[in-house]
Design a protein around this motif. Structure first.
Motif, PDB file in Angstrom:
ATOM      1  N   ASP A  47      88.966 -69.655  -2.700  1.00 53.83           N
ATOM      2  CA  ASP A  47      88.518 -70.373  -3.898  1.00 53.83           C
ATOM      3  C   ASP A  47      88.837 -69.570  -5.157  1.00 53.83           C
ATOM      4  O   ASP A  47      89.281 -70.131  -6.174  1.00 53.83           O
ATOM      5  CB  ASP A  47      87.009 -70.642  -3.828  1.00 53.83           C
ATOM      6  N   ALA A  48      88.607 -68.266  -5.105  1.00 46.22           N
ATOM      7  CA  ALA A  48      88.880 -67.411  -6.261  1.00 46.22           C
ATOM      8  C   ALA A  48      90.370 -67.390  -6.588  1.00 46.22           C
ATOM      9  O   ALA A  48      90.762 -67.433  -7.756  1.00 46.22           O
ATOM     10  CB  ALA A  48      88.388 -65.991  -5.994  1.00 46.22           C
ATOM     11  N   ALA A  49      91.209 -67.326  -5.557  1.00 48.06           N
ATOM     12  CA  ALA A  49      92.660 -67.303  -5.766  1.00 48.06           C
ATOM     13  C   ALA A  49      93.136 -68.600  -6.407  1.00 48.06           C
ATOM     14  O   ALA A  49      93.911 -68.590  -7.373  1.00 48.06           O
ATOM     15  CB  ALA A  49      93.369 -67.064  -4.440  1.00 48.06           C
ATOM     16  N   ARG A  50      92.678 -69.712  -5.871  1.00 44.60           N
ATOM     17  CA  ARG A  50      93.116 -71.009  -6.391  1.00 44.60           C
ATOM     18  C   ARG A  50      92.644 -71.237  -7.825  1.00 44.60           C
ATOM     19  O   ARG A  50      93.400 -71.718  -8.674  1.00 44.60           O
ATOM     20  CB  ARG A  50      92.598 -72.124  -5.482  1.00 44.60           C
ATOM     21  N   GLU A  51      91.389 -70.898  -8.094  1.00 40.78           N
ATOM     22  CA  GLU A  51      90.857 -71.101  -9.435  1.00 40.78           C
ATOM     23  C   GLU A  51      91.547 -70.185 -10.448  1.00 40.78           C
ATOM     24  O   GLU A  51      91.901 -70.619 -11.552  1.00 40.78           O
ATOM     25  CB  GLU A  51      89.347 -70.854  -9.447  1.00 40.78           C
ATOM     26  N   SER A  52      91.757 -68.921 -10.062  1.00 39.17           N
ATOM     27  CA  SER A  52      92.416 -67.972 -10.958  1.00 39.17           C
ATOM     28  C   SER A  52      93.846 -68.394 -11.256  1.00 39.17           C
ATOM     29  O   SER A  52      94.314 -68.280 -12.397  1.00 39.17           O
ATOM     30  CB  SER A  52      92.401 -66.567 -10.336  1.00 39.17           C
ATOM     31  N   GLN A  53      94.528 -68.867 -10.244  1.00 34.61           N
ATOM     32  CA  GLN A  53      95.905 -69.326 -10.443  1.00 34.61           C
ATOM     33  C   GLN A  53      95.942 -70.562 -11.346  1.00 34.61           C
ATOM     34  O   GLN A  53      96.808 -70.673 -12.228  1.00 34.61           O
ATOM     35  CB  GLN A  53      96.541 -69.647  -9.094  1.00 34.61           C
ATOM     36  N   GLY A  67      95.373 -65.015 -22.157  1.00 37.80           N
ATOM     37  CA  GLY A  67      95.726 -64.116 -21.058  1.00 37.80           C
ATOM     38  C   GLY A  67      94.842 -62.893 -21.001  1.00 37.80           C
ATOM     39  O   GLY A  67      94.413 -62.476 -19.923  1.00 37.80           O
ATOM     40  N   ALA A  68      94.567 -62.316 -22.162  1.00 36.92           N
ATOM     41  CA  ALA A  68      93.701 -61.130 -22.201  1.00 36.92           C
ATOM     42  C   ALA A  68      92.306 -61.449 -21.691  1.00 36.92           C
ATOM     43  O   ALA A  68      91.699 -60.678 -20.942  1.00 36.92           O
ATOM     44  CB  ALA A  68      93.643 -60.576 -23.620  1.00 36.92           C
ATOM     45  N   GLU A  69      91.788 -62.623 -22.089  1.00 40.42           N
ATOM     46  CA  GLU A  69      90.451 -63.028 -21.640  1.00 40.42           C
ATOM     47  C   GLU A  69      90.432 -63.329 -20.137  1.00 40.42           C
ATOM     48  O   GLU A  69      89.507 -62.917 -19.426  1.00 40.42           O
ATOM     49  CB  GLU A  69      89.992 -64.256 -22.426  1.00 40.42           C
ATOM     50  N   LEU A  70      91.440 -64.023 -19.655  1.00 40.31           N
ATOM     51  CA  LEU A  70      91.484 -64.348 -18.227  1.00 40.31           C
ATOM     52  C   LEU A  70      91.678 -63.099 -17.376  1.00 40.31           C
ATOM     53  O   LEU A  70      91.153 -63.016 -16.261  1.00 40.31           O
ATOM     54  CB  LEU A  70      92.602 -65.352 -17.948  1.00 40.31           C
ATOM     55  N   TYR A  71      92.405 -62.125 -17.880  1.00 37.25           N
ATOM     56  CA  TYR A  71      92.587 -60.871 -17.133  1.00 37.25           C
ATOM     57  C   TYR A  71      91.252 -60.139 -17.017  1.00 37.25           C
ATOM     58  O   TYR A  71      90.929 -59.586 -15.965  1.00 37.25           O
ATOM     59  CB  TYR A  71      93.617 -59.990 -17.827  1.00 37.25           C
ATOM     60  N   ARG A  72      90.484 -60.156 -18.106  1.00 39.58           N
ATOM     61  CA  ARG A  72      89.154 -59.540 -18.052  1.00 39.58           C
ATOM     62  C   ARG A  72      88.291 -60.248 -17.013  1.00 39.58           C
ATOM     63  O   ARG A  72      87.562 -59.614 -16.258  1.00 39.58           O
ATOM     64  CB  ARG A  72      88.502 -59.624 -19.434  1.00 39.58           C
ATOM     65  N   ARG A  73      88.396 -61.574 -16.973  1.00 33.54           N
ATOM     66  CA  ARG A  73      87.580 -62.344 -16.030  1.00 33.54           C
ATOM     67  C   ARG A  73      87.993 -62.101 -14.577  1.00 33.54           C
ATOM     68  O   ARG A  73      87.135 -62.011 -13.691  1.00 33.54           O
ATOM     69  CB  ARG A  73      87.689 -63.834 -16.346  1.00 33.54           C
ATOM     70  N   VAL A  74      89.297 -61.999 -14.311  1.00 30.25           N
ATOM     71  CA  VAL A  74      89.732 -61.832 -12.923  1.00 30.25           C
ATOM     72  C   VAL A  74      89.320 -60.469 -12.382  1.00 30.25           C
ATOM     73  O   VAL A  74      89.055 -60.316 -11.185  1.00 30.25           O
ATOM     74  CB  VAL A  74      91.263 -62.044 -12.799  1.00 30.25           C
ATOM     75  N   ILE A  75      89.239 -59.476 -13.264  1.00 26.16           N
ATOM     76  CA  ILE A  75      88.738 -58.161 -12.846  1.00 26.16           C
ATOM     77  C   ILE A  75      87.271 -58.273 -12.436  1.00 26.16           C
ATOM     78  O   ILE A  75      86.846 -57.715 -11.417  1.00 26.16           O
ATOM     79  CB  ILE A  75      88.916 -57.131 -13.972  1.00 26.16           C
ATOM     80  N   ALA A  76      86.501 -59.016 -13.235  1.00 28.11           N
ATOM     81  CA  ALA A  76      85.088 -59.206 -12.911  1.00 28.11           C
ATOM     82  C   ALA A  76      84.921 -59.997 -11.617  1.00 28.11           C
ATOM     83  O   ALA A  76      84.048 -59.696 -10.792  1.00 28.11           O
ATOM     84  CB  ALA A  76      84.382 -59.923 -14.067  1.00 28.11           C
ATOM     85  N   VAL A  77      85.764 -61.011 -11.423  1.00 29.49           N
ATOM     86  CA  VAL A  77      85.721 -61.808 -10.190  1.00 29.49           C
ATOM     87  C   VAL A  77      86.035 -60.928  -8.986  1.00 29.49           C
ATOM     88  O   VAL A  77      85.379 -61.027  -7.940  1.00 29.49           O
ATOM     89  CB  VAL A  77      86.712 -62.990 -10.266  1.00 29.49           C
ATOM     90  N   ASP A  78      87.033 -60.081  -9.113  1.00 29.39           N
ATOM     91  CA  ASP A  78      87.412 -59.177  -8.025  1.00 29.39           C
ATOM     92  C   ASP A  78      86.256 -58.263  -7.647  1.00 29.39           C
ATOM     93  O   ASP A  78      85.948 -58.092  -6.465  1.00 29.39           O
ATOM     94  CB  ASP A  78      88.627 -58.356  -8.450  1.00 29.39           C
ATOM     95  N   ARG A  79      85.610 -57.691  -8.640  1.00 34.08           N
ATOM     96  CA  ARG A  79      84.472 -56.802  -8.387  1.00 34.08           C
ATOM     97  C   ARG A  79      83.329 -57.549  -7.706  1.00 34.08           C
ATOM     98  O   ARG A  79      82.723 -57.058  -6.751  1.00 34.08           O
ATOM     99  CB  ARG A  79      84.014 -56.183  -9.703  1.00 34.08           C
ATOM    100  N   ASP A  80      83.055 -58.755  -8.183  1.00 36.93           N
ATOM    101  CA  ASP A  80      81.972 -59.567  -7.622  1.00 36.93           C
ATOM    102  C   ASP A  80      82.272 -59.982  -6.179  1.00 36.93           C
ATOM    103  O   ASP A  80      81.395 -59.940  -5.313  1.00 36.93           O
ATOM    104  CB  ASP A  80      81.757 -60.807  -8.493  1.00 36.93           C
ATOM    105  N   LEU A  81      83.522 -60.368  -5.926  1.00 35.90           N
ATOM    106  CA  LEU A  81      83.907 -60.790  -4.579  1.00 35.90           C
ATOM    107  C   LEU A  81      83.787 -59.654  -3.575  1.00 35.90           C
ATOM    108  O   LEU A  81      83.328 -59.849  -2.447  1.00 35.90           O
ATOM    109  CB  LEU A  81      85.341 -61.316  -4.582  1.00 35.90           C
ATOM    110  N   ARG A  82      84.217 -58.463  -3.966  1.00 41.30           N
ATOM    111  CA  ARG A  82      84.152 -57.323  -3.045  1.00 41.30           C
ATOM    112  C   ARG A  82      82.704 -56.973  -2.715  1.00 41.30           C
ATOM    113  O   ARG A  82      82.388 -56.601  -1.589  1.00 41.30           O
ATOM    114  CB  ARG A  82      84.884 -56.124  -3.638  1.00 41.30           C
TER     115      ARG A  82
END
Length: 201
Positions: A139-145, A165-180
């Motif tokens: 779900d995270a991969a599809r939404e981020s893409q 792009g800068a904002e979405l990059y900040r968000r994907v880092i947060a998503v990665d941390r949350d998912l792990r």
């Protein structure tokens, strides 16, 4: 006197670059930034997909092992029942009256060990944890893409592409941390406290 330095989150004192700031830059500079950010962003997206695939492999392995241990317990239960049936038949020879009860006790002990091992490894719960984790990563991969393709790619070298792009990059880092964090807790809970977040289980 020692002063304790207070740690601040990264980027606390940085200025937010809005659309106006990006507009003041040259198109070549914006495009170079966007291309660099694009590559970094998709490393996270690709990793989400890869982790989802890894969870599928672990799910299959855990399901297979669960089936193997269940077969062992089922077969063991049948063997113990057969031995107990033979031991209860007093028409057999005299030696069986001593050997069969001992054999039955040993078989029952082995069955108990198998059942305890099955419960300890908890492959069924592991499989469920990996299945749920796979859905999270996918779900995270599809939404981020999707958000990148909608809010960044169509704008090419425009200022809006850089700001988004800068904002979405900040968000994907947060998503990665949350998912792990979720993956670690989910597999730890389902895995009886041993933690299945590391590779090689």
């Amino acid at each position: 006197m020692t002063h304790t330095r207070q740690m601040r989150p990264p980027g606390t004192e940085l200025m937010d670059l809005g659309v106006d700031t990006w507009s003041a830059m040259k198109a070549e500079e914006r495009l170079a930034f966007r291309n660099t950010l694009d590559a970094s962003y998709y490393r996270y997206v690709d990793e989400f997909y890869q982790l989802a695939n890894d969870c599928v492999e672990r799910y299959d392995a855990a399901t297979s092992r669960h089936a193997l241990w269940r077969r062992r317990v089922i077969v063991g239960t049948g063997i113990v029942a057969i031995i107990n049936l033979l031991a209860a038949n007093y028409s057999l020879s005299q030696w069986s009256k001593n050997i069969l009860p001992i054999t039955a006790a040993m078989a029952a002990l082995a069955l108990t060990v198998f059942a305890n091992l099955e419960s300890f490894y908890n492959f069924s719960a592991r499989a469920q944890a990996y299945r749920e984790s796979r859905e999270l990563f996918l779900d995270a991969a599809r939404e981020s893409q999707l958000v990148w393709e909608v809010y960044v790619q169509p704008f090419d070298d425009q200022a809006r592409a850089c700001a988004n792009g800068a904002e979405l990059y900040r968000r994907v880092i947060a998503v990665d941390r949350d998912l792990r964090s979720k993956f670690k807790e989910l597999t730890k809970t389902k895995d009886g406290g041993k933690g299945a977040a590391s590779h090689g289980n």
